[in-house]
Design a protein around this motif. Sequence first.
Motif, PDB file in Angstrom:
ATOM      1  N   GLN A  75      12.545  20.862   5.147  1.00  0.00           N
ATOM      2  CA  GLN A  75      13.825  20.734   5.871  1.00  0.00           C
ATOM      3  C   GLN A  75      13.707  21.221   7.308  1.00  0.00           C
ATOM      4  N   LEU A  76      13.035  22.349   7.493  1.00  0.00           N
ATOM      5  CA  LEU A  76      12.947  22.960   8.817  1.00  0.00           C
ATOM      6  C   LEU A  76      12.076  22.160   9.780  1.00  0.00           C
ATOM      7  N   LEU A  77      11.331  21.181   9.257  1.00  0.00           N
ATOM      8  CA  LEU A  77      10.540  20.298  10.119  1.00  0.00           C
ATOM      9  C   LEU A  77      11.313  19.035  10.508  1.00  0.00           C
ATOM     10  N   ASP A 113       0.828  -1.203   0.000  1.00  0.00           N
ATOM     11  CA  ASP A 113       0.000   0.000   0.000  1.00  0.00           C
ATOM     12  C   ASP A 113       0.867   1.260   0.000  1.00  0.00           C
ATOM     13  N   VAL A 114       0.458   2.246  -0.806  1.00  0.00           N
ATOM     14  CA  VAL A 114       1.142   3.536  -0.848  1.00  0.00           C
ATOM     15  C   VAL A 114       0.119   4.610  -0.485  1.00  0.00           C
ATOM     16  N   TYR A 115       0.462   5.436   0.481  1.00  0.00           N
ATOM     17  CA  TYR A 115      -0.456   6.446   0.998  1.00  0.00           C
ATOM     18  C   TYR A 115      -0.077   7.817   0.457  1.00  0.00           C
ATOM     19  N   SER A 116      -1.034   8.732   0.520  1.00  0.00           N
ATOM     20  CA  SER A 116      -0.805  10.083   0.024  1.00  0.00           C
ATOM     21  C   SER A 116      -1.425  11.088   0.989  1.00  0.00           C
ATOM     22  N   THR A 117      -0.793  12.259   1.086  1.00  0.00           N
ATOM     23  CA  THR A 117      -1.323  13.317   1.930  1.00  0.00           C
ATOM     24  C   THR A 117      -1.359  14.638   1.162  1.00  0.00           C
ATOM     25  N   ASP A 118      -2.421  15.392   1.366  1.00  0.00           N
ATOM     26  CA  ASP A 118      -2.533  16.715   0.742  1.00  0.00           C
ATOM     27  C   ASP A 118      -1.738  17.768   1.503  1.00  0.00           C
ATOM     28  N   ASP A 119      -1.387  17.480   2.745  1.00  0.00           N
ATOM     29  CA  ASP A 119      -0.721  18.469   3.594  1.00  0.00           C
ATOM     30  C   ASP A 119       0.458  17.807   4.291  1.00  0.00           C
ATOM     31  N   LEU A 120       1.576  17.739   3.580  1.00  0.00           N
ATOM     32  CA  LEU A 120       2.751  17.028   4.084  1.00  0.00           C
ATOM     33  C   LEU A 120       3.292  17.659   5.369  1.00  0.00           C
ATOM     34  N   ARG A 121       3.300  18.978   5.416  1.00  0.00           N
ATOM     35  CA  ARG A 121       3.886  19.643   6.579  1.00  0.00           C
ATOM     36  C   ARG A 121       3.067  19.395   7.851  1.00  0.00           C
ATOM     37  N   SER A 122       1.750  19.467   7.733  1.00  0.00           N
ATOM     38  CA  SER A 122       0.902  19.178   8.896  1.00  0.00           C
ATOM     39  C   SER A 122       1.065  17.722   9.341  1.00  0.00           C
ATOM     40  N   PHE A 123       1.206  16.834   8.379  1.00  0.00           N
ATOM     41  CA  PHE A 123       1.420  15.422   8.684  1.00  0.00           C
ATOM     42  C   PHE A 123       2.715  15.236   9.484  1.00  0.00           C
ATOM     43  N   LYS A 159      23.736  17.824  -0.707  1.00  0.00           N
ATOM     44  CA  LYS A 159      24.790  18.833  -0.510  1.00  0.00           C
ATOM     45  C   LYS A 159      24.690  19.374   0.913  1.00  0.00           C
ATOM     46  N   PRO A 160      25.382  18.740   1.852  1.00  0.00           N
ATOM     47  CA  PRO A 160      25.280  19.148   3.258  1.00  0.00           C
ATOM     48  C   PRO A 160      25.623  20.614   3.493  1.00  0.00           C
ATOM     49  N   GLU A 161      26.515  21.162   2.655  1.00  0.00           N
ATOM     50  CA  GLU A 161      26.930  22.557   2.851  1.00  0.00           C
ATOM     51  C   GLU A 161      25.805  23.546   2.583  1.00  0.00           C
ATOM     52  N   ASP A 162      24.757  23.086   1.877  1.00  0.00           N
ATOM     53  CA  ASP A 162      23.633  23.988   1.570  1.00  0.00           C
ATOM     54  C   ASP A 162      22.552  23.979   2.643  1.00  0.00           C
ATOM     55  N   VAL A 163      22.679  23.090   3.626  1.00  0.00           N
ATOM     56  CA  VAL A 163      21.648  22.963   4.661  1.00  0.00           C
ATOM     57  C   VAL A 163      21.922  23.954   5.791  1.00  0.00           C
ATOM     58  N   GLU A 164      20.889  24.689   6.193  1.00  0.00           N
ATOM     59  CA  GLU A 164      21.016  25.651   7.293  1.00  0.00           C
ATOM     60  C   GLU A 164      19.996  25.325   8.386  1.00  0.00           C
ATOM     61  N   ASN A 165      20.395  25.554   9.607  1.00  0.00           N
ATOM     62  CA  ASN A 165      19.511  25.474  10.782  1.00  0.00           C
ATOM     63  C   ASN A 165      19.064  24.062  11.153  1.00  0.00           C
ATOM     64  N   VAL A 166      19.594  23.057  10.470  1.00  0.00           N
ATOM     65  CA  VAL A 166      19.291  21.665  10.824  1.00  0.00           C
ATOM     66  C   VAL A 166      20.618  20.897  10.850  1.00  0.00           C
ATOM     67  N   PRO A 167      20.906  20.156  11.927  1.00  0.00           N
ATOM     68  CA  PRO A 167      22.173  19.409  11.966  1.00  0.00           C
ATOM     69  C   PRO A 167      22.239  18.330  10.890  1.00  0.00           C
ATOM     70  N   VAL A 168      23.409  18.201  10.248  1.00  0.00           N
ATOM     71  CA  VAL A 168      23.631  17.195   9.202  1.00  0.00           C
ATOM     72  C   VAL A 168      24.656  16.190   9.699  1.00  0.00           C
ATOM     73  N   VAL A 195      10.780   6.348  13.332  1.00  0.00           N
ATOM     74  CA  VAL A 195      11.475   7.323  12.490  1.00  0.00           C
ATOM     75  C   VAL A 195      10.803   7.447  11.121  1.00  0.00           C
ATOM     76  N   ILE A 196      10.762   8.684  10.638  1.00  0.00           N
ATOM     77  CA  ILE A 196      10.285   8.994   9.288  1.00  0.00           C
ATOM     78  C   ILE A 196      11.465   9.522   8.487  1.00  0.00           C
ATOM     79  N   ILE A 197      11.743   8.888   7.361  1.00  0.00           N
ATOM     80  CA  ILE A 197      12.796   9.344   6.452  1.00  0.00           C
ATOM     81  C   ILE A 197      12.127  10.106   5.317  1.00  0.00           C
ATOM     82  N   VAL A 198      12.500  11.361   5.130  1.00  0.00           N
ATOM     83  CA  VAL A 198      11.864  12.203   4.119  1.00  0.00           C
ATOM     84  C   VAL A 198      12.825  12.393   2.944  1.00  0.00           C
ATOM     85  N   ILE A 199      12.344  12.054   1.761  1.00  0.00           N
ATOM     86  CA  ILE A 199      13.141  12.140   0.533  1.00  0.00           C
ATOM     87  C   ILE A 199      12.570  13.244  -0.354  1.00  0.00           C
TER      88      ILE A 199
END
Length: 296
Positions: free
Chosen positions: A252-254, A188-198, A215-224, A236-240
């Motif tokens: 990214q900020l979430l 099963d593959v699920y879908s959401t209309d509001d990814l950020r709220s999820f 590109k880790p050097e482009d990431v700000e405000n989140v530890p890499v 854990v949720i892995i976001v691609i």
Amino acid sequence: ATVELWSSREGAFSKARKRLEREPLSIERTKGSEILFGIAPCSLALSQARRGLFRLFLKQSSGPRRLVMSEFILQAMARGVPVHHVKRRELDALCRGQVHQGVCLEATPLRFKSLEEAEEPDLGDEGTPNRQLIWLVLEQIQDPMNLGALLRSAYFLGVDRVVTSHRNSCPLTPTVSKASSGAMEVFDVYSTDDLRSFLKAKTAEGWEVVGTASKPEDVENVPVISCLEFRWNKPVIIVIGSEGDGLSLETQLLCHRMLAIPPGRALHPGIESLNVSVATGILLHSICSQKRRHSD
């Protein structure tokens, strides 16, 4: 003159006959159907009760795949699906030149499931939390080959659920099923209309949200950190992110952390990243292998 006229007509008839032999017969599709192609997708679709099934098309064959075709006929008979033996060019026309391996199946499309339909995962209680859950979240993956490869890896490596963003994402097409080697037919593959709220809701429930960075050097405000250093002790949720742009800044900020794959050498400019499905397979193997060790 009569001989020349007859010869001319015979030549015209011969050309017309050859043209008809080259041109595939037009097979009218059932309304609301699509054409699955390939051995694994068609076999798994026949064995599951997830699609409406209309007709099975098999290549006329007496070659090495005769046993495979016999098995398809038995599967179709068990499901009450009519079987049509056709020439290769008809199959080519049905699936518009894709690699069909001698099999096409006319069926209703698969749709994403709504998260409202999903069973709530067992998170355990405070004394014995279930720390082994891994969900994969896909933000705007648009290429069907990538989506299929992602689903195949997620299924193989033991991901518990896949969720995609509804907006700007590839639907569950026959090409996705073929690229997944049929995993789409059983997973099963699920879908959401509001990814950020999820993602915010999952964080509030105690999940860790982990993003990915090419590109880790482009990431700000989140530890890499390197995926090799990542350890987890909660669901854990892995976001691609998407093929071109990666994760959006808002997503990214979430994330609590971002994961990067360390390269094995100094890289030339222009080839500094991996295909999204390959990168995801590497990350999932690294993370899911911890899941297996915990359960041993």
